[in-house]
Design an enzyme around this catalytic site. Sequence first.
Site, short mmCIF file in Angstrom:
data_model
loop_
_atom_site.label_atom_id
_atom_site.label_comp_id
_atom_site.label_asym_id
_atom_site.label_seq_id
_atom_site.Cartn_x
_atom_site.Cartn_y
_atom_site.Cartn_z
N TRP A 167 -12.19 241.66 -62.70
CA TRP A 167 -10.68 241.48 -62.36
C TRP A 167 -9.95 242.49 -62.63
CZ3 TRP A 167 -8.16 235.98 -61.59
CH2 TRP A 167 -9.19 235.20 -60.85
N ASP A 221 -8.92 239.41 -74.11
CA ASP A 221 -10.05 238.47 -74.10
C ASP A 221 -10.62 238.26 -75.73
OD1 ASP A 221 -12.13 237.37 -71.70
OD2 ASP A 221 -13.20 237.69 -73.91
N LYS A 248 -7.95 230.14 -62.83
CA LYS A 248 -9.07 229.38 -62.39
C LYS A 248 -8.87 227.92 -63.36
CE LYS A 248 -13.28 230.34 -64.03
NZ LYS A 248 -14.56 231.10 -64.09
#
Length: 204
Positions: free
Chosen positions: A57, A75, A157
């Site tokens: 992304w 992350d 998401k």
Amino acid sequence: MGRRWQLERRRDHYYRLAKLEKYRSRASYKLKQLNQRYGLLRRGDVVVDLGAAPGGWMQVALEEVGEAGFVLGVDLQRIKEFPNKNAVTIVADITDPSVVEKISERIPRPADVIISDASPLISGVWDVDQARSVELVRSALRIAEEVLAPGGKFLAKVFQGALMEDLLKQVKEKFEFVKVSKPSASRKGSAEVYVIGKGFRHSR
């Protein structure tokens, strides 16, 4: 992962396309399709990508914002560095409240867009997995409250299920426009959908 899964992945159109076009993940095409439909990313934007590994992304975001923009990837896993001067990655837990300060220190100004393709560790118990997925989105919303500019955009998401209604209410409290969408690049049979928010209502 089993041999059957590996074979199916190699046959997958978007997996093969990602290899051909040198994207780090087939998920790049999900963001491409959602961006095309909803106009989430623009030249010069500051973008925060939550749950960014392996960086698929981020690649799409960097293409869209251009050299005048900035992309921060966050992350738990270390993300392979990008050659772009306007791309920065940090190792951090998006569910940890301290991540807000870490993000704020690295972005040049309040973010225009927050994106998240983060997934929980799958337990195989659907109610548990959906609850963990919803909590990741709520963590992304908490980050948005602190680092997203007024009028900003949000994409995350989530797994469909019983908790979706309450989550959408929470998103609608913070954004003028809210939509749920599933790009064609999502695998068939996947319960994932994407929540889009535009027009962030800054409450502070």
